[in-house]
Design a protein around this motif. Sequence first.
Motif, PDB file in Angstrom:
ATOM      1  N   UNK A 373       0.821  -1.217   0.000  1.00 35.10           N
ATOM      2  CA  UNK A 373       0.000   0.000   0.000  1.00 35.10           C
ATOM      3  C   UNK A 373       0.850   1.260   0.000  1.00 35.10           C
ATOM      4  N   UNK A 374       1.795   1.349   0.935  1.00 29.56           N
ATOM      5  CA  UNK A 374       2.604   2.563   1.036  1.00 29.56           C
ATOM      6  C   UNK A 374       3.617   2.637  -0.095  1.00 29.56           C
ATOM      7  N   UNK A 375       4.116   1.482  -0.542  1.00 30.54           N
ATOM      8  CA  UNK A 375       5.009   1.470  -1.697  1.00 30.54           C
ATOM      9  C   UNK A 375       4.317   2.001  -2.941  1.00 30.54           C
ATOM     10  N   UNK A 376       3.064   1.591  -3.168  1.00 35.64           N
ATOM     11  CA  UNK A 376       2.296   2.099  -4.306  1.00 35.64           C
ATOM     12  C   UNK A 376       2.052   3.601  -4.190  1.00 35.64           C
ATOM     13  N   UNK A 377       1.811   4.078  -2.962  1.00 36.22           N
ATOM     14  CA  UNK A 377       1.595   5.508  -2.751  1.00 36.22           C
ATOM     15  C   UNK A 377       2.854   6.305  -3.091  1.00 36.22           C
ATOM     16  N   UNK A 378       4.016   5.800  -2.667  1.00 31.48           N
ATOM     17  CA  UNK A 378       5.280   6.466  -3.000  1.00 31.48           C
ATOM     18  C   UNK A 378       5.504   6.491  -4.510  1.00 31.48           C
ATOM     19  N   UNK A 379       5.188   5.382  -5.166  1.00 27.29           N
ATOM     20  CA  UNK A 379       5.334   5.330  -6.624  1.00 27.29           C
ATOM     21  C   UNK A 379       4.408   6.325  -7.314  1.00 27.29           C
TER      22      UNK A 379
END
Length: 465
Positions: A373-379
């Motif tokens: 979830x947070x990785x996708x948000x950073x991307x």
Amino acid sequence: MNNKLNEDRKFTLWVLAWPVFIELFLQFLLGTVDTLMVSRISDHAVAVVGFSNQMFNALTTLFATVASGAGIVIAQKIGSRREEEARTVAIIAFKVTAVIGLVLSVILIMLPRPIAEILQLPEELLPLAEVYISIVGGGMILTAIMSTLGTAIRNTGNTKGPMYTAVGMNIIHIVMNYCFIFGAFGFPQWGLTGVAISTVISRLIACIVLMIIFLGTFERRIGLKDFSLFDRKLFKEVLVIGWPLGINSASWVFSQLAIFSFLAILGSTELAARTYMNTLESFCFLLGFSLALASQIQIAHLYGAGRTKEAYSSVYRMLRVGLPLVIVNAFILVLFGRHVLGLFTQDHEILSLCASLLWLNLLLQPGKMVNMAIGNALNAVGDTRFTMNISLIFMWVVATGCSYLLGVSLGWGIVAIYVCMISDEYIRAVLSYFRWKDRKYLRLRDEDMSRNNSSQLTTEVAHSC
């Protein structure tokens, strides 16, 4: 005003997420049936399909660099009201990924057995792997086209089109599998060869449908002459975001491929157990992954529009829903997973291994959910280099390196390998959380918006004078 309200509704988390969830859920059910059908051929066939699919996933990262980067840029451009640029990005991404897919197809048709041998596939599985890799791998150009078209369409806010296409593709695949495996309705009984053929045919049909949707997905319809479009500046934007995404994705997939190779060293029993567990684990995070993907599209759109406060809080709203769902689903799998596995295999050794792995999966999935979830948000906001860097370090040192050391060298087996994968997910999840909390890219976007507004105000004052 009405257009803005309609666009906001189009990019709400629920509107984006539910078609993705239905698509993935039906794919999961049909994929489970697919695995069940292949298991009727043999456990060796299941191991070959699982191993080959990991390799195919690794190769897709070569065009995912462009497809994923293009998807984020498309959502950002639409958020900032630059639809023509979004349209051009989609066309460029389609052309580039189609070429990459074609090259991969040729290589896999020509060299299936040497590739399987290099990846340490057990000798008894090589004849099946040679057939399956050459046929399904020969259709990599179709996978490339499907990936790019689906990503482009989805990031315009239309998640329903790819959903319907994927459902139809999988239904066709299952029906054709039944015909080829069991020789139904006068079809030849071709076993795993038939499964490979049905995979390629169903993907070809999906590509045709997605292309029809793609041509009309933007305000100005895409025509044949538009495929000559190329804008170096826009392509550079895609690559700036896309190349770290591609390396990140490649890092995960190749590490998984390496882990599958370690399992192959341990034996075909461990390889088959991991393949069955992959199918069951998909059940745990279907809705969570759908929410994470929808959140990425939403955050990229909000970021493009300069609405950074909403973008920041979006990921936390999603986690409040997604994390409990993943935990509940993983616990349900602990309770009923062994009974479900009994539908796939009666091998007591495989079932015993999977029973232990189900408890470890209960620890794995929450960390994977937060990390995803947070990785996708950073991307979504363009902070792709950070996710790439932590992936390169911890996937290969913790998940892969420690898996070999503990699982293979010290002989602790598949349980030790799972513990290493769990550790990797939690380490990256914690690091991503603190990076998102820092709001670095969101602050930079606010500064850009302030400069643009000041410049626009100065221009307006100059004109008025």
